[in-house]
Design a protein around this motif. Structure first.
Motif, mmCIF file in Angstrom:
data_model
loop_
_atom_site.group_PDB
_atom_site.id
_atom_site.type_symbol
_atom_site.label_atom_id
_atom_site.label_comp_id
_atom_site.label_asym_id
_atom_site.label_seq_id
_atom_site.Cartn_x
_atom_site.Cartn_y
_atom_site.Cartn_z
ATOM 1 N N GLU A 53 0.815 -1.211 0.000
ATOM 2 C CA GLU A 53 0.000 0.000 0.000
ATOM 3 C C GLU A 53 0.847 1.258 0.000
ATOM 4 O OE1 GLU A 53 -3.793 1.884 2.426
ATOM 5 O OE2 GLU A 53 -2.932 -0.043 3.002
ATOM 6 N N TYR A 54 2.006 1.219 0.628
ATOM 7 C CA TYR A 54 2.839 2.410 0.733
ATOM 8 C C TYR A 54 4.176 2.176 0.040
ATOM 9 C CZ TYR A 54 -0.713 3.482 4.164
ATOM 10 O OH TYR A 54 -1.912 3.708 4.767
ATOM 11 N N ASP A 55 4.921 3.239 -0.123
ATOM 12 C CA ASP A 55 6.130 3.192 -0.919
ATOM 13 C C ASP A 55 7.335 2.754 -0.098
ATOM 14 O OD1 ASP A 55 7.329 3.330 -3.288
ATOM 15 O OD2 ASP A 55 7.411 5.503 -3.427
ATOM 16 N N PHE A 56 7.306 1.550 0.453
ATOM 17 C CA PHE A 56 8.421 1.041 1.222
ATOM 18 C C PHE A 56 9.448 0.400 0.292
ATOM 19 C CE2 PHE A 56 7.279 1.909 5.448
ATOM 20 C CZ PHE A 56 5.917 1.749 5.603
ATOM 21 N N PHE A 57 10.502 -0.110 0.859
ATOM 22 C CA PHE A 57 11.546 -0.785 0.103
ATOM 23 C C PHE A 57 10.954 -1.990 -0.643
ATOM 24 C CE2 PHE A 57 14.772 -4.187 -0.049
ATOM 25 C CZ PHE A 57 15.699 -3.557 -0.850
ATOM 26 N N VAL A 59 4.371 -4.636 -6.324
ATOM 27 C CA VAL A 59 4.285 -3.193 -6.561
ATOM 28 C C VAL A 59 3.328 -2.529 -5.581
ATOM 29 C CG1 VAL A 59 3.830 -1.418 -8.300
ATOM 30 C CG2 VAL A 59 4.702 -3.654 -8.994
ATOM 31 N N PRO A 60 3.779 -1.486 -4.874
ATOM 32 C CA PRO A 60 2.883 -0.771 -3.947
ATOM 33 C C PRO A 60 1.682 -0.177 -4.676
ATOM 34 C CG PRO A 60 5.167 -0.146 -3.584
ATOM 35 C CD PRO A 60 5.142 -0.942 -4.858
ATOM 36 N N ARG A 61 0.588 -0.034 -3.949
ATOM 37 C CA ARG A 61 -0.619 0.537 -4.554
ATOM 38 C C ARG A 61 -0.441 2.034 -4.854
ATOM 39 N NH1 ARG A 61 -2.862 -2.637 -0.357
ATOM 40 N NH2 ARG A 61 -3.867 -4.534 -1.122
ATOM 41 N N TYR A 62 0.354 2.715 -4.054
ATOM 42 C CA TYR A 62 0.561 4.151 -4.278
ATOM 43 C C TYR A 62 1.245 4.368 -5.622
ATOM 44 C CZ TYR A 62 2.721 8.732 -4.082
ATOM 45 O OH TYR A 62 3.135 9.995 -4.404
ATOM 46 N N ASN A 63 0.703 5.264 -6.431
ATOM 47 C CA ASN A 63 1.253 5.529 -7.754
ATOM 48 C C ASN A 63 1.453 7.033 -7.941
ATOM 49 O OD1 ASN A 63 1.952 5.679 -10.458
ATOM 50 N ND2 ASN A 63 0.446 4.149 -11.094
ATOM 51 N N PRO A 64 2.693 7.514 -7.976
ATOM 52 C CA PRO A 64 2.940 8.955 -8.099
ATOM 53 C C PRO A 64 2.514 9.534 -9.439
ATOM 54 C CG PRO A 64 4.984 7.729 -8.325
ATOM 55 C CD PRO A 64 3.942 6.741 -7.898
ATOM 56 N N TYR A 65 2.273 8.670 -10.419
ATOM 57 C CA TYR A 65 1.847 9.162 -11.736
ATOM 58 C C TYR A 65 0.344 9.440 -11.786
ATOM 59 C CZ TYR A 65 6.446 7.453 -13.063
ATOM 60 O OH TYR A 65 7.793 7.245 -13.130
ATOM 61 N N ALA A 66 -0.397 8.868 -10.867
ATOM 62 C CA ALA A 66 -1.859 9.007 -10.876
ATOM 63 C C ALA A 66 -2.270 10.275 -10.136
ATOM 64 C CB ALA A 66 -2.505 7.780 -10.252
ATOM 65 N N ILE A 67 -2.075 11.409 -10.771
ATOM 66 C CA ILE A 67 -2.422 12.708 -10.190
ATOM 67 C C ILE A 67 -3.732 13.198 -10.816
ATOM 68 C CG2 ILE A 67 -1.704 15.116 -9.925
ATOM 69 C CD1 ILE A 67 1.186 14.144 -10.132
ATOM 70 N N PRO A 68 -4.763 13.500 -10.030
ATOM 71 C CA PRO A 68 -6.027 14.011 -10.596
ATOM 72 C C PRO A 68 -5.790 15.306 -11.374
ATOM 73 C CG PRO A 68 -6.300 13.393 -8.287
ATOM 74 C CD PRO A 68 -4.827 13.364 -8.562
ATOM 75 N N MET A 69 -6.272 15.341 -12.615
ATOM 76 C CA MET A 69 -6.037 16.496 -13.472
ATOM 77 C C MET A 69 -7.362 17.142 -13.888
ATOM 78 S SD MET A 69 -2.735 16.198 -13.609
ATOM 79 C CE MET A 69 -2.279 17.386 -14.868
ATOM 80 N N LYS A 70 -7.289 18.419 -14.236
ATOM 81 C CA LYS A 70 -8.439 19.098 -14.834
ATOM 82 C C LYS A 70 -8.017 19.659 -16.191
ATOM 83 C CE LYS A 70 -7.617 23.401 -12.236
ATOM 84 N NZ LYS A 70 -8.213 24.385 -11.305
ATOM 85 N N ARG A 71 -8.972 19.708 -17.121
ATOM 86 C CA ARG A 71 -8.690 20.183 -18.469
ATOM 87 C C ARG A 71 -9.082 21.652 -18.602
ATOM 88 N NH1 ARG A 71 -8.622 15.004 -19.032
ATOM 89 N NH2 ARG A 71 -8.539 13.705 -20.775
ATOM 90 N N ILE A 72 -8.175 22.435 -19.117
ATOM 91 C CA ILE A 72 -8.437 23.866 -19.301
ATOM 92 C C ILE A 72 -8.380 24.199 -20.794
ATOM 93 C CG2 ILE A 72 -7.658 26.208 -18.803
ATOM 94 C CD1 ILE A 72 -6.523 25.191 -16.195
#
Length: 335
Positions: A28-32, A237-250
């Motif tokens: 779940e977390y970004d451990f070793f 692979v940890p569940r946390y994903n730094p690429y999955a950032i909520p985005m908005k379209r402008i």
């Protein structure tokens, strides 16, 4: 003596419990990342019953084909930290590419071509092919991508995927099978046609090709196996994903003379803006066609990415904020 044995047993139990808790948290977390030795082993002597690409069966009964697949599978699934990052990028990007493939009637396995081409990084090759799909400028322009000093839509993952699909459809009209279509993406339609004609063959698997194209389909299928079954190859692979950032379209219909100002108005830095809009080449965006509309992606919660300075913050708080910024920004460096 009994007391000592009890202590040893108690200590062993505590160790097992601690390890169990750690193993669950590490998902779940970004451990070793701990390598799991119980990985899947493939060999020519014990091949899988069936392996498919785009619904077409790989002829593993041919020992030469089976050996090539075995070699590529071992290379692509060999455990290392870069594969962890690849799996994370794939989990973020591939679900966005799949609907586009479906829209164009392209088998979903073709998403793995983007992985093989660029490892899902917006990069440029020594031959000037660019973006997830490694499209040449001439090909991109031919299929309608905008490429100029300010904008290069080969770096736009969504628009570039539409172009790749157009190529796949044109190639399928020529070859009539998806394995050849995928191979042609590497060697070109004319190159594959010439090889089939000169060698009097009808199957990619029977051709004598340059090493890159000869391994291309095997590499795609090996990557497919890794990304669809990571745990079988030792990847936890940890569940946390730094690429999955909520985005908005402008939507942008007017020129932006300074993208740094635009970024600041939306609570982010120019670096973050360009990270999520890699098709922007300059610090300005000029719109000459009044009918043209661009769409810029901006993080929906910019306060989570950029910690703004506060005038009355104590030195201790300022130091803490600085640490937070440093850690956050490290996950957003350009790929």
């Amino acid at each position: 003596m009994k007391k000592f044995q009890l202590i040893l047993i108690f200590g062993f139990i505590i160790s097992l419990v601690t390890y169990g808790i750690y193993s669950r948290l590490s998902e779940e977390y970004d451990f070793f990342y701990e390598y799991d030795s119980r990985y899947q082993v493939y060999s020519v002597e014990d091949p899988p019953e069936k392996i498919y690409f785009a619904g077409e069966e790989m002829p593993l009964e041919d020992k030469v084909v089976a050996k090539k697949f075995e070699n590529e599978l071992q290379v692509q699934t060999f455990w290392n930290y870069s594969k962890i990052s690849l799996i994370k990028r794939a989990r973020h990007w591939l679900p966005q590419l799949e609907p586009i493939l479906k829209q164009h009637g392209i088998p979903k396995d073709f998403k793995y071509l983007a992985v093989v081409e660029s490892m899902l990084n917006n990069v440029e090759s020594p031959k000037s092919a660019a973006g997830f799909w490694q499209i040449m400028a001439s090909t991109g322009a031919e299929y309608g991508l905008e490429i100029n000093e300010e904008v290069d839509e080969r770096y736009h993952p969504i628009k570039a995927t539409h172009v790749a699909c157009q190529y796949f459809k044109d190639s399928y009209k020529k070859f009539g099978n998806w394995t050849s279509v995928a191979a042609s993406y590497n060697i070109g339609m004319s190159g594959l046609s010439r090889a089939l004609r000169n060698q009097n063959e009808t199957s990619y698997y029977k051709l004598n090709l340059n090493s890159q194209t000869a391994d291309y389909i095997f590499r795609i299928v090996a990557i497919k196996q890794l990304l669809e079954h990571p745990k079988e190859f030792g990847y936890n692979v940890p569940r946390y994903n730094p690429y999955a950032i909520p985005m908005k379209r402008i939507p942008v219909k007017e020129s932006i003379p300074d993208l740094a100002v635009f970024a600041e108005e939306h609570g982010i830095t120019l670096e973050i803006l360009r990270e999520h809009n890699a098709w922007l080449l300059k610090n300005s965006l000029t719109i000459k066609d009044p009918e043209k509309t661009y769409t810029l992606l901006v993080p929906r919660n910019p306060e989570m990415l950029v910690k703004k300075e506060t005038k009355n913050a104590s030195p201790q708080q300022a130091q803490t904020d600085s640490i937070k910024i440093s850690v956050t920004d490290s996950t957003l460096s350009r790929r």
